[in-house]
Design a protein around this motif. Structure first.
Motif, short mmCIF file in Angstrom:
data_model
loop_
_atom_site.label_atom_id
_atom_site.label_comp_id
_atom_site.label_asym_id
_atom_site.label_seq_id
_atom_site.Cartn_x
_atom_site.Cartn_y
_atom_site.Cartn_z
N HIS A 50 0.81 -1.22 0.00
CA HIS A 50 0.00 0.00 0.00
C HIS A 50 0.85 1.27 0.00
CE1 HIS A 50 -3.88 -1.95 0.05
NE2 HIS A 50 -3.34 -2.84 0.85
N GLY A 51 2.11 1.13 -0.41
CA GLY A 51 2.91 2.30 -0.72
C GLY A 51 3.88 2.79 0.34
N VAL A 52 3.86 2.21 1.53
CA VAL A 52 4.82 2.66 2.54
C VAL A 52 6.21 2.24 2.08
CG1 VAL A 52 5.51 2.57 4.97
CG2 VAL A 52 3.07 2.46 4.37
N LYS A 53 7.10 3.20 2.00
CA LYS A 53 8.45 2.93 1.51
C LYS A 53 9.23 2.12 2.54
CE LYS A 53 8.45 7.26 -1.04
NZ LYS A 53 7.53 8.16 -0.37
N GLU A 54 10.01 1.16 2.07
CA GLU A 54 10.76 0.30 2.97
C GLU A 54 11.66 1.11 3.91
OE1 GLU A 54 12.90 -4.03 2.70
OE2 GLU A 54 12.10 -3.10 0.89
N GLU A 55 12.23 2.20 3.41
CA GLU A 55 13.11 3.02 4.26
C GLU A 55 12.31 3.80 5.31
OE1 GLU A 55 12.55 5.39 0.34
OE2 GLU A 55 12.90 3.31 0.89
N ASN A 56 10.99 3.79 5.21
CA ASN A 56 10.14 4.46 6.20
C ASN A 56 9.47 3.47 7.15
OD1 ASN A 56 10.77 6.93 5.13
ND2 ASN A 56 8.96 7.01 3.82
N ILE A 57 9.99 2.25 7.18
CA ILE A 57 9.48 1.22 8.08
C ILE A 57 10.61 0.84 9.04
CG2 ILE A 57 8.52 -1.09 8.30
CD1 ILE A 57 7.51 -0.78 5.37
N ILE A 58 10.35 1.00 10.32
CA ILE A 58 11.29 0.59 11.37
C ILE A 58 10.73 -0.67 12.01
CG2 ILE A 58 12.28 1.19 13.62
CD1 ILE A 58 12.00 4.13 12.82
N SER A 59 11.58 -1.67 12.21
CA SER A 59 11.16 -2.91 12.85
C SER A 59 12.02 -3.19 14.07
CB SER A 59 11.29 -4.09 11.88
OG SER A 59 10.54 -3.86 10.72
N VAL A 60 11.38 -3.56 15.17
CA VAL A 60 12.10 -3.96 16.38
C VAL A 60 11.45 -5.22 16.95
CG1 VAL A 60 12.86 -1.61 16.95
CG2 VAL A 60 10.73 -2.49 17.93
N ALA A 61 12.27 -6.05 17.56
CA ALA A 61 11.79 -7.25 18.23
C ALA A 61 11.91 -7.06 19.74
CB ALA A 61 12.60 -8.46 17.78
N VAL A 62 10.93 -7.57 20.45
CA VAL A 62 10.94 -7.55 21.92
C VAL A 62 10.68 -8.98 22.41
CG1 VAL A 62 10.20 -5.15 22.07
CG2 VAL A 62 8.48 -6.96 22.09
N PRO A 63 11.07 -9.29 23.65
CA PRO A 63 10.93 -10.68 24.13
C PRO A 63 9.51 -11.23 24.09
CG PRO A 63 12.40 -9.45 25.56
CD PRO A 63 11.78 -8.45 24.61
N GLY A 64 8.53 -10.46 24.54
CA GLY A 64 7.16 -10.96 24.59
C GLY A 64 6.16 -9.84 24.41
N SER A 65 4.89 -10.20 24.44
CA SER A 65 3.83 -9.22 24.22
C SER A 65 3.79 -8.15 25.31
CB SER A 65 2.47 -9.92 24.14
OG SER A 65 2.41 -10.70 22.96
N PHE A 66 4.12 -8.52 26.53
CA PHE A 66 4.12 -7.54 27.62
C PHE A 66 5.05 -6.37 27.31
CE2 PHE A 66 5.43 -5.85 31.75
CZ PHE A 66 4.20 -5.63 32.34
N GLU A 67 6.15 -6.63 26.62
CA GLU A 67 7.15 -5.60 26.33
C GLU A 67 6.77 -4.70 25.15
OE1 GLU A 67 8.61 -8.45 28.98
OE2 GLU A 67 7.98 -8.90 26.93
N LEU A 68 5.67 -4.97 24.49
CA LEU A 68 5.25 -4.14 23.35
C LEU A 68 4.94 -2.71 23.77
CD1 LEU A 68 3.02 -6.74 21.49
CD2 LEU A 68 5.21 -5.80 20.69
N THR A 69 4.36 -2.54 24.95
CA THR A 69 4.05 -1.18 25.43
C THR A 69 5.33 -0.36 25.57
OG1 THR A 69 2.07 -1.94 26.58
CG2 THR A 69 3.01 0.13 27.32
N GLY A 70 6.33 -0.93 26.19
CA GLY A 70 7.61 -0.23 26.34
C GLY A 70 8.23 0.08 24.99
N ALA A 71 8.15 -0.87 24.07
CA ALA A 71 8.72 -0.66 22.74
C ALA A 71 8.01 0.48 22.02
CB ALA A 71 8.63 -1.94 21.91
N ALA A 72 6.69 0.53 22.09
CA ALA A 72 5.94 1.61 21.44
C ALA A 72 6.32 2.96 22.04
CB ALA A 72 4.43 1.37 21.59
N GLU A 73 6.46 3.01 23.34
CA GLU A 73 6.86 4.25 24.02
C GLU A 73 8.26 4.69 23.57
OE1 GLU A 73 6.78 7.48 26.77
OE2 GLU A 73 5.16 6.23 26.02
N ILE A 74 9.20 3.76 23.55
CA ILE A 74 10.57 4.08 23.14
C ILE A 74 10.59 4.54 21.68
CG2 ILE A 74 12.85 3.07 22.67
CD1 ILE A 74 12.27 1.22 25.17
N LEU A 75 9.90 3.82 20.82
CA LEU A 75 9.88 4.19 19.40
C LEU A 75 9.34 5.59 19.19
CD1 LEU A 75 8.71 0.77 17.95
CD2 LEU A 75 10.77 2.00 17.22
#
Length: 163
Positions: A50-75
């Motif tokens: 749908h047109g989002v450029k690859e260079e405009n996509i950041i990907s990060v991995a976190v240990p589990g679902s609980f850590e997603l909140t912290g990852a979103a905040e940091i990002l």
């Protein structure tokens, strides 16, 4: 149940905006990697489709679902130009109340991060009764929640840009 009868990732009834103006992050939990990997692949391919450029996509991995909140905040703190954050995970019901605590914490946490930053933080976390339900919703017979999360991110980023 209605979900038994259809692919939940069918977007033929809606218009998806052009994603090319947007920068979007994906945070993905490593726990239940077979499922979350499929969710991630679905989200990534849908963003690009749908047109989002690859260079405009950041990907990060976190240990589990609980850590997603912290990852979103940091990002959102480290990359204020982001238009949305997609959070992908999978929590499968077990024999203890752990499932309830994790699901509640993640849902509320992601909602609070989105409100705090006035940015879409997308809940792409499967909360299933068993492994088969997770597989069915991560590219199986009920579609891919990763696709749905990517479409939601683009639509919400577009909504925010239009207001």
């Amino acid at each position: 149940m209605a979900t038994q009868l259809k692919n939940l990732s069918d977007f033929s009834h809606t218009t998806v905006p052009d994603g090319s103006p947007y920068s979007i992050a994906i945070a993905v939990a490593e726990w239940n990697a077979e499922v979350t990997g499929a969710l991630f692949n679905g989200a990534l391919e849908t963003l690009k489709k749908h047109g989002v450029k690859e260079e405009n996509i950041i990907s990060v991995a976190v240990p589990g679902s609980f850590e997603l909140t912290g990852a979103a905040e940091i990002l959102l703190n480290k990359h204020p130009y982001l238009h949305a954050v997609i959070c992908l995970g999978c929590v499968i019901q077990g024999e203890t109340k752990h499932f309830d605590f994790i699901c509640d914490a993640v849902a509320n946490g992601l909602s609070n991060v989105g409100i705090k930053h006035s940015k879409p933080v997308i809940f792409g976390v499967l909360t299933t009764n068993d492994q088969q339900q997770a597989i069915d919703r991560s590219g199986g017979k009920h579609g891919n929640k990763g696709d749905e999360a990517a479409i939601t991110a683009i639509k919400m980023a577009d909504l925010a840009a239009s207001l």
